[in-house]
Write a protein that holds these residues in place. Structure first.
Motif, mmCIF file in Angstrom:
data_model
loop_
_atom_site.group_PDB
_atom_site.id
_atom_site.type_symbol
_atom_site.label_atom_id
_atom_site.label_comp_id
_atom_site.label_asym_id
_atom_site.label_seq_id
_atom_site.Cartn_x
_atom_site.Cartn_y
_atom_site.Cartn_z
ATOM 1 N N TYR A 138 34.122 21.705 12.732
ATOM 2 C CA TYR A 138 35.116 21.107 11.836
ATOM 3 C C TYR A 138 36.500 21.593 12.273
ATOM 4 N N TYR A 140 39.583 19.933 11.757
ATOM 5 C CA TYR A 140 40.470 18.887 11.241
ATOM 6 C C TYR A 140 41.492 19.363 10.223
ATOM 7 N N SER A 141 41.645 20.657 10.056
ATOM 8 C CA SER A 141 42.552 21.111 9.006
ATOM 9 C C SER A 141 43.662 22.011 9.541
ATOM 10 N N ASP A 142 44.147 21.682 10.733
ATOM 11 C CA ASP A 142 45.282 22.395 11.293
ATOM 12 C C ASP A 142 46.592 21.809 10.780
ATOM 13 N N ALA A 143 47.583 22.671 10.625
ATOM 14 C CA ALA A 143 48.924 22.188 10.280
ATOM 15 C C ALA A 143 49.727 22.068 11.571
ATOM 16 N N ARG A 144 49.243 21.223 12.470
ATOM 17 C CA ARG A 144 49.918 21.101 13.762
ATOM 18 C C ARG A 144 50.024 19.628 14.102
ATOM 19 N N ILE A 145 51.098 19.307 14.801
ATOM 20 C CA ILE A 145 51.179 17.976 15.377
ATOM 21 C C ILE A 145 50.867 18.197 16.850
ATOM 22 N N GLU A 151 44.941 15.220 20.116
ATOM 23 C CA GLU A 151 44.794 14.340 18.953
ATOM 24 C C GLU A 151 43.707 13.290 19.212
ATOM 25 N N ARG A 154 40.367 15.009 18.829
ATOM 26 C CA ARG A 154 40.015 15.235 17.415
ATOM 27 C C ARG A 154 39.559 13.947 16.755
ATOM 28 N N ARG A 155 40.278 12.850 17.063
ATOM 29 C CA ARG A 155 39.930 11.561 16.456
ATOM 30 C C ARG A 155 38.540 11.120 16.924
ATOM 31 N N ALA A 158 35.804 13.248 15.293
ATOM 32 C CA ALA A 158 35.636 12.855 13.881
ATOM 33 C C ALA A 158 34.846 11.557 13.778
ATOM 34 N N ASP A 161 31.271 12.515 14.371
ATOM 35 C CA ASP A 161 30.775 13.259 13.201
ATOM 36 C C ASP A 161 30.442 12.317 12.058
ATOM 37 N N ARG A 162 31.341 11.371 11.804
ATOM 38 C CA ARG A 162 31.127 10.456 10.680
ATOM 39 C C ARG A 162 29.954 9.522 10.951
ATOM 40 N N ALA A 165 26.905 11.740 10.443
ATOM 41 C CA ALA A 165 26.738 12.090 9.020
ATOM 42 C C ALA A 165 26.178 10.900 8.246
ATOM 43 N N TYR B 9 41.127 12.529 9.809
ATOM 44 C CA TYR B 9 40.131 11.561 10.311
ATOM 45 C C TYR B 9 38.769 11.648 9.606
ATOM 46 N N ASP B 80 44.080 17.907 4.214
ATOM 47 C CA ASP B 80 44.076 19.362 4.085
ATOM 48 C C ASP B 80 44.487 19.954 5.429
ATOM 49 N N ILE B 81 45.650 20.606 5.454
ATOM 50 C CA ILE B 81 46.134 21.189 6.716
ATOM 51 C C ILE B 81 46.187 22.712 6.599
ATOM 52 N N GLY B 84 43.956 25.957 9.667
ATOM 53 C CA GLY B 84 44.082 26.244 11.096
ATOM 54 C C GLY B 84 44.906 27.495 11.351
ATOM 55 N N GLU B 92 56.722 23.348 10.911
ATOM 56 C CA GLU B 92 55.285 23.166 10.678
ATOM 57 C C GLU B 92 54.742 24.267 9.763
ATOM 58 N N TRP B 95 55.800 23.354 6.321
ATOM 59 C CA TRP B 95 54.977 22.192 5.948
ATOM 60 C C TRP B 95 53.622 22.641 5.402
ATOM 61 N N CYS B 118 33.408 14.373 6.682
ATOM 62 C CA CYS B 118 32.695 13.428 7.554
ATOM 63 C C CYS B 118 32.297 12.149 6.800
#
Lengths: 183, 126
Positions: A138, A140-145, A151, A154-155, A158, A161-162, A165, B9, B80-81, B84, B92, B95, B118
């Motif tokens: 998992y 998917y919860s980083d505060a990063r661009i 990216e 990650r997409r 996901a 995963d979906r 699932a 995602y 949810d960010i 990480g 950031e 943010w 998921c």
């Protein structure tokens, strides 16, 4: 029964997956396989593989090395030279490593459709075996661009995963030993 | 208010559209600005609105408080960010922290809170 497990890094996912796989193979008297997905590229990887091998010692797993084209494992051989039975119990650890291998093959070209391809291959793998435990991460919860490579990765993960699932009979999130069953 | 959150995602919007019978044209997609349009049933991508607040030096929950009565019957969706690595970039970092404060604010006020993992939902409140 197909099972999908995900959660954060170093949370005990692999250990839990190993237990589920072993119990499933005992209950159904089926061979127990470990799909080794990492393709080593340096000494650090080789050391990690040795550590993983010793951690699985005594669990009864037959190892199959398959870092790409995962469905080929079903027509192949184990490390000890035995023919693989598609009706065995398979532990696939991890979806994340498989996607890296498929998306970033040696030579530097990025395979942009790797996510769709792997989602389809893993769906087929689940359908053909019926007893696979998939382990993913998992992330998917980083505060990063992130940059577009990260990216896209990650997409794609996901999306896989979906897909898994949705089709697996059981979906489990492992979070520091705490397990939540979505299905 | 129904708060739906989860990682990037994970299928949060699809989950809302499917489970609450919402039409796609009834969704307000937040941009990186402090603008919110509560005439829509769904406020989607609240993390972008929060980035807009960071850039304009405003506190997201103070703006949301002004809309409190209007947001009562809305579905708010947010990525949810919080899980990480602490980012190197100061914007950031702000943010990430403002997103945490906003989630606490919304989670307290929402009747229902759902986490999407998921594509599957887990009701954690309500």
């Amino acid at each position: 029964m197909n099972i999908f497990i995900s959660g954060g890094c170093k949370n005990g996912k692999s250990h839990h997956a190993q237990e589920l796989a072993r119990n499933m193979s005992r209950e159904k008297s089926l061979p127990l396989y470990y799909l080794a997905t990492m393709i080593p590229c340096d000494d650090e990887d080789r050391a990690r593989i040795r550590r993983h091998l010793s951690e699985r010692e005594g669990w009864g797993f037959e190892t199959i090395e398959q870092g790409r084209d995962i469905c080929r494992a079903l027509d192949g051989y184990t490390l000890s030279g035995e023919k693989v039975s598609p009706k065995g119990v398979f532990l696939l650890d991890s979806v994340t490593a498989l996607l890296s291998n498929e998306m970033f093959p040696p030579g530097g070209e990025v395979s942009s459709d790797a996510g769709d391809r792997l989602a389809a291959e893993l769906s087929e793998f689940a359908r053909r075996t019926g007893n696979t435990i998939f382990v993913s991460d998992y992330i998917y919860s980083d505060a990063r661009i992130f940059d577009s490579y990260t990216e896209n990765y990650r997409r794609a993960l996901a999306h896989i995963d979906r897909t898994l699932a949705a089709l697996c009979d059981q979906v489990i999130e492992v979070s520091f030993g705490f397990k939540y069953m979505y299905k | 208010m129904i708060l739906i959150f989860g990682g990037a995602y994970q299928g949060k919007l699809e989950y809302a559209l499917h489970n609450f019978q919402i039409k796609e044209n009834d969704v307000f997609c937040c941009g990186e600005s402090t603008e919110i349009d509560p005439s829509y049933s769904v406020i989607y991508g609240l993390e972008n609105f929060i980035m807009g607040c960071v850039k304009e030096g405003k506190e997201a929950k103070e703006i949301l408080a002004e809309y409190e009565s209007l947001l009562k019957d809305k579905i708010v969706i947010m990525t949810d960010i919080s899980q990480g690595i602490v980012p190197m970039d100061p914007a950031e970092r702000s943010w990430r922290e403002m997103a945490g404060r906003t989630m606490l604010y919304l989670g307290e006020r929402a009747q229902t809170v759902i986490r999407v993992f998921c594509g599957l939902g887990q009701k954690i409140k309500g």
